[in-house]
Design an enzyme around this catalytic site. Sequence first.
Site, PDB file in Angstrom:
ATOM      1  N   CYS A  41       1.428   3.337 -21.141  1.00 34.94           N
ATOM      2  CA  CYS A  41       2.089   3.226 -19.828  1.00 34.94           C
ATOM      3  C   CYS A  41       3.585   2.977 -20.019  1.00 34.94           C
ATOM      4  CB  CYS A  41       1.470   2.095 -19.019  1.00 34.94           C
ATOM      5  SG  CYS A  41       2.407   1.708 -17.518  1.00 34.94           S
TER       6      CYS A  41
ATOM      7  N   CYS B 160       4.813  -0.359 -18.667  1.00 38.71           N
ATOM      8  CA  CYS B 160       4.429  -1.482 -19.539  1.00 38.71           C
ATOM      9  C   CYS B 160       5.378  -1.553 -20.736  1.00 38.71           C
ATOM     10  CB  CYS B 160       2.982  -1.347 -19.999  1.00 38.71           C
ATOM     11  SG  CYS B 160       1.767  -1.746 -18.717  1.00 38.71           S
TER      12      CYS B 160
ATOM     13  N   ASP C 266      16.216   3.511 -11.222  1.00 37.48           N
ATOM     14  CA  ASP C 266      15.464   4.732 -11.486  1.00 37.48           C
ATOM     15  C   ASP C 266      16.320   5.695 -12.320  1.00 37.48           C
ATOM     16  OD1 ASP C 266      12.848   6.174  -9.840  1.00 37.48           O
ATOM     17  OD2 ASP C 266      14.214   7.467 -10.965  1.00 37.48           O
TER      18      ASP C 266
ATOM     19  N   HIS D  52      -0.376  -4.873 -15.047  1.00 37.19           N
ATOM     20  CA  HIS D  52      -0.634  -3.440 -14.857  1.00 37.19           C
ATOM     21  C   HIS D  52      -1.680  -3.247 -13.757  1.00 37.19           C
ATOM     22  CE1 HIS D  52      -0.723   0.842 -16.000  1.00 37.19           C
ATOM     23  NE2 HIS D  52      -1.953   0.749 -15.499  1.00 37.19           N
TER      24      HIS D  52
ATOM     25  N   ASN E 173       4.397   5.508  -3.717  1.00 35.23           N
ATOM     26  CA  ASN E 173       3.579   6.706  -3.831  1.00 35.23           C
ATOM     27  C   ASN E 173       2.261   6.334  -4.496  1.00 35.23           C
ATOM     28  OD1 ASN E 173       5.676   8.351  -2.799  1.00 35.23           O
ATOM     29  ND2 ASN E 173       6.647   8.402  -4.806  1.00 35.23           N
TER      30      ASN E 173
ATOM     31  N   HIS F 153       1.542   3.074 -12.767  1.00 35.55           N
ATOM     32  CA  HIS F 153       1.707   1.619 -12.778  1.00 35.55           C
ATOM     33  C   HIS F 153       2.416   1.324 -11.465  1.00 35.55           C
ATOM     34  CE1 HIS F 153       2.898  -2.222 -15.232  1.00 35.55           C
ATOM     35  NE2 HIS F 153       3.204  -2.429 -13.953  1.00 35.55           N
TER      36      HIS F 153
ATOM     37  N   HIS G  76       4.528   0.637  -8.352  1.00 35.23           N
ATOM     38  CA  HIS G  76       5.945   0.302  -8.240  1.00 35.23           C
ATOM     39  C   HIS G  76       6.412   0.642  -6.845  1.00 35.23           C
ATOM     40  CE1 HIS G  76       5.437   4.404  -9.744  1.00 35.23           C
ATOM     41  NE2 HIS G  76       6.482   4.716  -9.003  1.00 35.23           N
TER      42      HIS G  76
ATOM     43  N   HIS H 118       9.738   1.818  -4.741  1.00 39.73           N
ATOM     44  CA  HIS H 118      11.091   2.372  -4.756  1.00 39.73           C
ATOM     45  C   HIS H 118      11.898   1.630  -3.689  1.00 39.73           C
ATOM     46  CE1 HIS H 118       9.960   6.188  -6.968  1.00 39.73           C
ATOM     47  NE2 HIS H 118       8.761   5.820  -6.516  1.00 39.73           N
TER      48      HIS H 118
HETATM   49  P1  AMP Z   1       6.592   7.913  -8.697  1.00 43.34           P
HETATM   50  O1  AMP Z   1       6.771   9.398  -8.619  1.00 43.34           O
HETATM   51  O2  AMP Z   1       6.490   7.243  -7.332  1.00 43.34           O
HETATM   52  O3  AMP Z   1       5.455   7.524  -9.616  1.00 43.34           O
HETATM   53  O4  AMP Z   1       7.942   7.334  -9.295  1.00 43.34           O
HETATM   54  C1  AMP Z   1       8.174   7.221 -10.659  1.00 43.34           C
HETATM   55  C2  AMP Z   1       9.640   7.061 -10.804  1.00 43.34           C
HETATM   56  O5  AMP Z   1       9.888   6.552 -12.111  1.00 43.34           O
HETATM   57  C3  AMP Z   1      10.461   8.344 -10.695  1.00 43.34           C
HETATM   58  O6  AMP Z   1      11.400   8.204  -9.636  1.00 43.34           O
HETATM   59  C4  AMP Z   1      11.134   8.484 -12.059  1.00 43.34           C
HETATM   60  O7  AMP Z   1      12.434   8.985 -11.958  1.00 43.34           O
HETATM   61  C5  AMP Z   1      11.100   7.060 -12.550  1.00 43.34           C
HETATM   62  N1  AMP Z   1      11.114   6.879 -14.000  1.00 43.34           N
HETATM   63  C6  AMP Z   1      10.323   7.467 -14.912  1.00 43.34           C
HETATM   64  N2  AMP Z   1      10.601   7.012 -16.145  1.00 43.34           N
HETATM   65  C7  AMP Z   1      11.591   6.112 -16.002  1.00 43.34           C
HETATM   66  C8  AMP Z   1      12.317   5.280 -16.898  1.00 43.34           C
HETATM   67  N3  AMP Z   1      12.081   5.301 -18.222  1.00 43.34           N
HETATM   68  N4  AMP Z   1      13.277   4.470 -16.402  1.00 43.34           N
HETATM   69  C9  AMP Z   1      13.538   4.458 -15.076  1.00 43.34           C
HETATM   70  N5  AMP Z   1      12.876   5.196 -14.181  1.00 43.34           N
HETATM   71  C10 AMP Z   1      11.928   6.018 -14.628  1.00 43.34           C
END
Ligand code: AMP
Length: 113
Positions: A4, A7, A30, A46, A86, A97, A99, A101
């Site tokens: 993950c 994680c 992001d 997690h 989402n 995992h 989160h 936004h």
């Molecule tokens: P979701 O599509 O709601 O699962 O959002 C996942 C978000 O994580 C996306 O907006 C990606 O741009 C962001 N993301 C993925 N990997 C990373 C990372 N290593 N650091 C910061 N953001 C990330």
Amino acid sequence: MADCIFCKIIDGSIPSNKVYEDDKIIAFHDLEPQAPVHVLVVPKQHISCADEIDESNADVIAYIFTKIPQIAKSLGLENGYRIVNNCGDDGCQSVKHIHFHLLGGKKLRGQMS
Ligand code: AMP
């Protein structure tokens, strides 16, 4: 969870541009911002998605919402913001995992889908 990405950010093995951290949650910018301010607020525990929230883990989700105003203020989001989660394939969740936004820094469009 070994595979993950969030994680790995939490354990420090992948770097992030952190804006807040305590023993329960982390918030970082992001990688692909969709607004002038785009931060992800993530529980250290997690939990794969919103569909997995139950009585055993709801406390940390509630805790996130008590911290979002503080994080938003620290980012200068004095004029409001949007919180997006989402969930699952139809919700286009790409990182499994949970989160939230936190988006702002301009007048956001009203479109939700
Ligand atoms: P979701 O599509 O709601 O699962 O959002 C996942 C978000 O994580 C996306 O907006 C990606 O741009 C962001 N993301 C993925 N990997 C990373 C990372 N290593 N650091 C910061 N953001 C990330």
